[in-house]
Design a protein around this motif. Sequence first.
Motif, PDB file in Angstrom:
ATOM      1  N   ALA A  79       0.828  -1.211   0.000  1.00  0.00           N
ATOM      2  CA  ALA A  79       0.000   0.000   0.000  1.00  0.00           C
ATOM      3  C   ALA A  79       0.859   1.257   0.000  1.00  0.00           C
ATOM      4  CB  ALA A  79      -0.931   0.000   1.208  1.00  0.00           C
ATOM      5  N   SER A  80       1.897   1.298   0.833  1.00  0.00           N
ATOM      6  CA  SER A  80       2.729   2.502   0.892  1.00  0.00           C
ATOM      7  C   SER A  80       3.545   2.679  -0.389  1.00  0.00           C
ATOM      8  CB  SER A  80       3.641   2.480   2.124  1.00  0.00           C
ATOM      9  OG  SER A  80       4.578   1.430   2.058  1.00  0.00           O
ATOM     10  N   THR A  81       3.972   1.584  -1.002  1.00  0.00           N
ATOM     11  CA  THR A  81       4.706   1.655  -2.269  1.00  0.00           C
ATOM     12  C   THR A  81       3.792   2.150  -3.381  1.00  0.00           C
ATOM     13  OG1 THR A  81       6.217  -0.106  -1.604  1.00  0.00           O
ATOM     14  CG2 THR A  81       6.022   0.318  -3.978  1.00  0.00           C
ATOM     15  N   ARG A  82       2.569   1.634  -3.416  1.00  0.00           N
ATOM     16  CA  ARG A  82       1.601   2.063  -4.423  1.00  0.00           C
ATOM     17  C   ARG A  82       1.375   3.569  -4.318  1.00  0.00           C
ATOM     18  NH1 ARG A  82      -3.296   3.613  -4.737  1.00  0.00           N
ATOM     19  NH2 ARG A  82      -3.817   3.202  -2.575  1.00  0.00           N
ATOM     20  N   GLN A  83       1.200   4.069  -3.106  1.00  0.00           N
ATOM     21  CA  GLN A  83       0.964   5.499  -2.913  1.00  0.00           C
ATOM     22  C   GLN A  83       2.211   6.322  -3.220  1.00  0.00           C
ATOM     23  OE1 GLN A  83      -0.649   5.562   1.096  1.00  0.00           O
ATOM     24  NE2 GLN A  83      -2.718   5.686   0.277  1.00  0.00           N
ATOM     25  N   ALA A  84       3.375   5.904  -2.716  1.00  0.00           N
ATOM     26  CA  ALA A  84       4.612   6.682  -2.885  1.00  0.00           C
ATOM     27  C   ALA A  84       5.026   6.799  -4.350  1.00  0.00           C
ATOM     28  CB  ALA A  84       5.741   6.053  -2.072  1.00  0.00           C
ATOM     29  N   LEU A  85       4.799   5.731  -5.123  1.00  0.00           N
ATOM     30  CA  LEU A  85       5.228   5.724  -6.524  1.00  0.00           C
ATOM     31  C   LEU A  85       4.091   6.063  -7.491  1.00  0.00           C
ATOM     32  CD1 LEU A  85       7.606   2.594  -6.513  1.00  0.00           C
ATOM     33  CD2 LEU A  85       8.169   5.005  -6.097  1.00  0.00           C
ATOM     34  N   GLY A  86       2.905   6.351  -6.953  1.00  0.00           N
ATOM     35  CA  GLY A  86       1.770   6.726  -7.809  1.00  0.00           C
ATOM     36  C   GLY A  86       1.301   5.604  -8.709  1.00  0.00           C
ATOM     37  N   LEU A  87       1.202   4.394  -8.163  1.00  0.00           N
ATOM     38  CA  LEU A  87       0.866   3.219  -8.961  1.00  0.00           C
ATOM     39  C   LEU A  87      -0.582   2.791  -8.779  1.00  0.00           C
ATOM     40  CD1 LEU A  87       4.069   1.145  -8.131  1.00  0.00           C
ATOM     41  CD2 LEU A  87       3.661   2.632 -10.109  1.00  0.00           C
ATOM     42  N   GLU A  88      -1.025   1.948  -9.675  1.00  0.00           N
ATOM     43  CA  GLU A  88      -2.305   1.269  -9.569  1.00  0.00           C
ATOM     44  C   GLU A  88      -2.016  -0.169  -9.143  1.00  0.00           C
ATOM     45  OE1 GLU A  88      -5.236   2.775  -9.993  1.00  0.00           O
ATOM     46  OE2 GLU A  88      -4.227   4.636 -10.552  1.00  0.00           O
ATOM     47  N   ALA A  89      -3.009  -0.808  -8.513  1.00  0.00           N
ATOM     48  CA  ALA A  89      -2.867  -2.205  -8.099  1.00  0.00           C
ATOM     49  C   ALA A  89      -4.085  -2.980  -8.582  1.00  0.00           C
ATOM     50  CB  ALA A  89      -2.756  -2.296  -6.582  1.00  0.00           C
ATOM     51  N   VAL A  90      -3.845  -4.234  -8.976  1.00  0.00           N
ATOM     52  CA  VAL A  90      -4.939  -5.051  -9.499  1.00  0.00           C
ATOM     53  C   VAL A  90      -4.729  -6.519  -9.158  1.00  0.00           C
ATOM     54  CG1 VAL A  90      -3.870  -5.406 -11.775  1.00  0.00           C
ATOM     55  CG2 VAL A  90      -6.355  -5.518 -11.561  1.00  0.00           C
ATOM     56  N   LEU A  91      -5.831  -7.185  -8.841  1.00  0.00           N
ATOM     57  CA  LEU A  91      -5.862  -8.639  -8.805  1.00  0.00           C
ATOM     58  C   LEU A  91      -6.467  -9.048 -10.138  1.00  0.00           C
ATOM     59  CD1 LEU A  91      -5.489 -11.264  -7.060  1.00  0.00           C
ATOM     60  CD2 LEU A  91      -7.957 -11.121  -6.683  1.00  0.00           C
ATOM     61  N   GLU A  92      -5.683  -9.688 -10.949  1.00  0.00           N
ATOM     62  CA  GLU A  92      -6.095 -10.051 -12.308  1.00  0.00           C
ATOM     63  C   GLU A  92      -6.435 -11.536 -12.366  1.00  0.00           C
ATOM     64  OE1 GLU A  92      -7.106  -9.262 -16.097  1.00  0.00           O
ATOM     65  OE2 GLU A  92      -6.045  -7.727 -14.952  1.00  0.00           O
ATOM     66  N   VAL A  93      -7.600 -11.836 -12.911  1.00  0.00           N
ATOM     67  CA  VAL A  93      -8.033 -13.210 -13.138  1.00  0.00           C
ATOM     68  C   VAL A  93      -8.157 -13.388 -14.644  1.00  0.00           C
ATOM     69  CG1 VAL A  93      -9.875 -14.903 -12.782  1.00  0.00           C
ATOM     70  CG2 VAL A  93      -9.310 -13.249 -10.963  1.00  0.00           C
TER      71      VAL A  93
END
Length: 134
Positions: A79-93
């Motif tokens: 979560a902190s990496t996603r916020q710090a680097l301005g990223l999106e996160a996904v669980l892909e099926v």
Amino acid sequence: MTNEAEVYFALYGSEFDLEEATRRIGIEPTSIKRKGEPKTRKHLFWQISPDRIEGDIIDIYEMSSALVAQLAPFAEKIASTRQALGLEAVLEVVLWISTDESKSTPAIGFDHEVISFLQKVGATIDVDTYCNAP
């Protein structure tokens, strides 16, 4: 033909330092995809993915639970990496569903632990389906 499935978790963005993401999270990605590679489109991907499975019975509940159990100890860092680097996160099926009517269709769903993890890390769910015809 049988059913096939892959479930993976990814952080992605247009530009970011993949090594910094790995260092911040503390777990090595199983793969990375760079812009311009096939199926990558316009983003860089840092992803954790168990092997694709193939069989008459595909259980996304089980696959997603196993993946989240592996990632749960890293939830705060993700979560902190996603916020710090301005990223999106996904669980892909990704599902390749057999057109053979004698084969079972995949069970698709997510348990409470998976939903809770995705909320903690700020991730979405994406499901892609394809026909697995002979």
